[in-house]
Design an enzyme around this catalytic site. Structure first.
Site, short mmCIF file in Angstrom:
data_model
loop_
_atom_site.label_atom_id
_atom_site.label_comp_id
_atom_site.label_asym_id
_atom_site.label_seq_id
_atom_site.Cartn_x
_atom_site.Cartn_y
_atom_site.Cartn_z
CD1 TRP A 169 -1.51 -52.91 24.22
CD2 TRP A 169 -0.10 -51.54 25.29
NE1 TRP A 169 -2.08 -51.67 24.25
CE2 TRP A 169 -1.25 -50.81 24.90
CE3 TRP A 169 0.92 -50.89 25.98
CZ2 TRP A 169 -1.40 -49.44 25.17
CZ3 TRP A 169 0.77 -49.53 26.26
CH2 TRP A 169 -0.38 -48.82 25.85
CG MET A 170 -5.34 -54.93 28.69
SD MET A 170 -5.95 -55.86 30.12
CE MET A 170 -5.21 -54.96 31.47
CG ASP A 211 -9.54 -49.19 24.66
OD1 ASP A 211 -8.49 -48.73 25.11
OD2 ASP A 211 -10.11 -48.74 23.65
CD GLN A 267 -8.84 -53.10 21.43
OE1 GLN A 267 -8.21 -52.40 20.66
NE2 GLN A 267 -9.70 -54.03 21.01
CD1 TRP A 308 -7.56 -51.83 16.71
CD2 TRP A 308 -8.09 -49.70 16.26
NE1 TRP A 308 -6.43 -51.20 16.25
CE2 TRP A 308 -6.72 -49.91 15.96
CE3 TRP A 308 -8.64 -48.44 16.06
CZ2 TRP A 308 -5.91 -48.88 15.47
CZ3 TRP A 308 -7.83 -47.42 15.57
CH2 TRP A 308 -6.47 -47.64 15.28
CG ASP A 365 -7.62 -39.68 20.07
OD1 ASP A 365 -6.88 -40.35 20.82
OD2 ASP A 365 -7.47 -39.63 18.84
#
Ligand SMILES: *[C@@H]1O[C@H](CO)[C@@H](O)[C@H](O)[C@H]1NC(C)=O
Ligand SMILES: *[C@@H]1O[C@H](CO)[C@@H](O)[C@H](O)[C@H]1NC(C)=O
Ligand SMILES: *[C@@H]1O[C@H](CO)[C@@H](O)[C@H](O)[C@H]1NC(C)=O
Ligand SMILES: *[C@@H]1O[C@H](CO)[C@@H](O)[C@H](O)[C@H]1NC(C)=O
Ligand SMILES: *[C@@H]1O[C@H](CO)[C@@H](O)[C@H](O)[C@H]1NC(C)=O
Ligand SMILES: *[C@@H]1O[C@H](CO)[C@@H](O)[C@H](O)[C@H]1NC(C)=O
Ligand SMILES: *[C@@H]1O[C@H](CO)[C@@H](O)[C@H](O)[C@H]1NC(C)=O
Ligand SMILES: *[C@@H]1O[C@H](CO)[C@@H](O)[C@H](O)[C@H]1NC(C)=O
Ligand SMILES: *[C@@H]1O[C@H](CO)[C@@H](O)[C@H](O)[C@H]1NC(C)=O
Ligand SMILES: *[C@@H]1O[C@H](CO)[C@@H](O)[C@H](O)[C@H]1NC(C)=O
Length: 590
Positions: A67-68, A70, A86, A129, A287
């Site tokens: 998973w990737m 930002d 990320q 993060w 968001d």
């Protein structure tokens, strides 16, 4: 040996801090790596290669697996572009977030290095993060958000801001990073829920020699860019007022704040530049809706506030970078080539089990240069970086031709799954355009209702990409021009996924927006980057961008075709089409 390494490492850190001019930081704490960094990251590429992978990109950045999300801290340092991202080292779903690290000399041919940051401190034990890079005296430092478990954290803090510095600034690859002992440098201020306090921006230096940066947050349903000031980049003081806030926009993630030349030159400028020759852009990632919105305005340095040029187009309310899948984006000033570059996370549109099966999730959008639009200074333009030309192989063209309603025209290609297509159409006769009100809230819906699969008046006309020979699979990228009945026209720009895949799982939305069209214009143009499962569209020179993720089952690899079409009763004149076939980039270890 271990002791020796540790001692030298501490020395290097102390030295690095001195060089940064960061005062009295003391020696860094022991850096424990509880995750295996490079091993799993690199060996897995062989495993992934063994799977049939029709959806992996050929020239968009992707780690070998997992998973990737930002992009973080992009920058240029000592001959290399650095991209952090990320990344979950364990799975193709979100979790255990670390900072992956890649370098390249052209933002295309990336090489993967060891992880830059991973959870190993009480304040980031659940994840490192998003954050940003800032140059202090020519040396980059990283700010990021640590995520902690309340039961383990001090004072029940969940999201805290932290800082990391490179261990060896002589290393152009900046292979090792260390967290400073003063961390966390910021916890949530009074009145802000510490689960809603994240994503520090690149800092900028004021005339008073104090650094500024903003952190995304919310209070009730108001999105906030909380402003901080610092003399040493370590001790930060909250300003009385946020840089900006907008009611009813919800949590602001990944804010970005930067200057652009008001002259609408393509040249970029450093993040600290201010003055009357400059406009500022504030970008926020909502968001609630998972879209990146931006506003152009003025940065009032006297009281450190941002005022949008057009209040109706304020951050979170007006314009989007991209009307498809594009989130948590970030710009940086590339002083190598004097331009500002935008990178954004392009999520999958498939179901989670499909991501797990293919063992990876997400890619980064192709790097874009951004600048102000000379025609409309409330808007920015975006365009793929010129380095893309280094990937060009065979050139396929269509010359001037008239497109009448109905039959599609095939563009001859040998691999229609990796293309950079540019097509210009002459502005058609607008008199017969359908009378239809279009606005920001209706554009996407109209893209489904006026889809390429229906005949119209002035359009729909454009391209079918990643199309099977029988066109049962196709992603239509098209214009449909409408009249407001008062002598003005708008072009809907659509990227229609409803027929992209015979599989029923993926998102079938027709994404869209619109662009005003003036009678004095001569050309309607599309640039479309096609890369197996991503279709990035730049309409009218980058006024509107739309990124789609699509998962064809027949139109894969060499089976993928490209067609030009017009399904409107008004004839369309194609001026010229160029479809460059693209090389495949091998993204591997450094
Ligand atoms: C998926 O990636 C993981 C982690 O790198 C690796 O251990 C595993 O072998 C991969 N699975 C497949 C099916 O390729
Ligand atoms: C996170 O890592 C732990 C191992 O430290 C593992 O048990 C867990 O499944 C991982 N979660 C995700 C979502 O990858
Ligand atoms: C935090 O840690 C405690 C104790 O280890 C655990 O029970 C709890 O589930 C964790 N909370 C979260 C949100 O992960
Ligand atoms: C720092 O990086 C430079 C350049 O790569 C290298 O020559 C030097 O040995 C490094 N120093 C240490 C202590 O690793
Ligand atoms: C903060 O937000 C979290 C998650 O949204 C919520 O569970 C918690 O109740 C909030 N805390 C306060 C004090 O409002
Ligand atoms: C900052 O100054 C500008 C221009 O004088 C003014 O319009 C704005 O209201 C001020 N903002 C704050 C938060 O004081
Ligand atoms: C990513 O895609 C999934 C699947 O389409 C969707 O549920 C999720 O909301 C998306 N997230 C973002 C940030 O776009
Ligand atoms: C947008 O246009 C649609 C019709 O296409 C209309 O129903 C709607 O009221 C308009 N919305 C606004 C905010 O103007
Ligand atoms: C054009 O519209 C007709 C229906 O009017 C439809 O059958 C056809 O597939 C459409 N053409 C394209 C290229 O979508
Ligand atoms: C085209 O017309 C529009 C609207 O009338 C005007 O704003 C614009 O300046 C004109 N552009 C050119 C190149 O003449």
């Amino acid at each position: 040996m271990a002791m020796l390494l540790l001692c030298c490492r501490a020395l290097m850190v102390a030295l690095a801090l001195l060089m940064l001019g960061v005062a009295e930081l003391g020696s860094a704490s022991h850096h424990v790596r509880f995750l295996a960094p490079s091993g799993s990251q690199l060996s897995a590429s062989a495993a992934v290669a063994a799977l049939p992978q029709p959806y992996r990109a050929s020239f968009h950045f992707q780690p070998p697996d997992n998973w990737m999300n930002d992009p973080n801290g992009p920058m240029f340092y000592k001959g290399y572009y650095h991209l952090f991202y990320q990344w979950n080292p364990y799975a193709a779903v979100w979790g255990n977030i670390t900072w992956g690290h890649a370098v390249s000399t052209d933002m295309i041919r990336w090489h993967i290095l060891d992880l830059a940051l991973l959870p190993d401190q009480w304040y980031d034990q659940y994840g490192c993060w998003s954050g940003s890079a800032t140059f202090l005296n020519g040396k980059p430092v990283l700010l990021y958000t640590g995520w902690s478990n309340v039961s383990f954290s001090r004072d029940n803090q969940v999201q805290m801001q932290a800082m990391a510095i490179a261990v060896n600034y002589s290393d152009p690859l900046l292979r090792q990073w260390t967290k400073i002992p003063q961390n966390p440098i910021l916890t949530a201020p009074d009145g802000i829920n510490s689960t809603k306090f994240r994503d520090p921006t690149t800092g900028w230096l004021g005339k008073d020699d104090k650094w500024r940066m903003i952190v995304g947050a919310k209070r009730k349903h108001r999105g906030l860019a909380i402003l901080y000031r610092s003399s040493d980049f370590v001790q930060w003081e909250k300003a009385k007022h946020p840089l900006h806030s907008v009611a009813r926009t919800g949590m602001w993630e990944c804010p970005d704040f930067y200057p652009m030349l008001a002259s609408a030159s393509r040249n970029g400028i450093d993040t600290s530049v201010t003055g009357p020759h400059v406009k500022h852009v504030l970008k926020v990632s909502l968001d609630d809706t998972k879209h990146d919105y931006y506003a152009v305005g003025t940065y009032v340095t006297g009281n450190d506030s941002f005022i949008p040029t057009n209040a109706k187009l304020d951050a979170g309310l007006g314009l989007r970078y991209d009307y498809g899948k594009y989130y948590a984006s970030k710009t940086f000033f590339d002083d190598n080539k004097g331009r500002r570059i935008l990178l954004g996370w392009v999520n999958e549109s498939s179901i989670e089990s499909a991501d797990i099966a293919k063992n990876w999730s997400s890619m980064q959008g192709f790097p874009r240069i951004v600048w102000l639009d000379a025609e409309n200074s409330e808007r920015i333009l975006q365009w793929p970086i010129d380095e893309i030309k280094s990937l060009y192989k065979q050139k396929n063209t269509l010359e001037s031709m008239r497109l009448d309603i109905g039959p599609v025209v095939k563009v001859k290609t040998t691999n229609g799954a990796q293309l950079d297509i540019e097509v210009d159409f002459a502005l058609p006769e607008l008199k017969q355009a359908e009378k239809l009100e279009v606005n920001a809230s209706s554009a996407q819906q109209l893209c489904s209702e006026r889809a390429s699969s229906r005949s119209g008046l002035v359009g729909p006309f454009g391209l079918l990409v990643l199309a099977s020979e029988d066109q049962s699979e196709q992603t239509a990228v098209f214009f449909y021009i409408v009249s407001d009945g008062r002598g003005s026209w708008n072009a809907l720009v659509c990227s229609d996924q409803s027929r992209s895949s015979l599989s029923t799982d993926p998102d079938k939305t027709a994404y869209g927006s619109f662009i005003p069209v003036f009678g004095n214009e001569t050309t309607m143009s599309l640039r479309v980057l096609v890369d197996h499962s991503i279709v990035e569209t730049f309409a009218q020179g980058g006024k509107v961008c739309i990124t789609s993720r699509v998962y064809p089952t027949k139109a894969i690899n060499e089976e993928a075709q490209v067609y030009v079409f017009n399904n409107g009763s008004v004839p369309i004149q194609l001026k010229k089409l160029t479809a460059w076939e693209m090389e495949t980039v091998d993204i591997g270890p450094f």
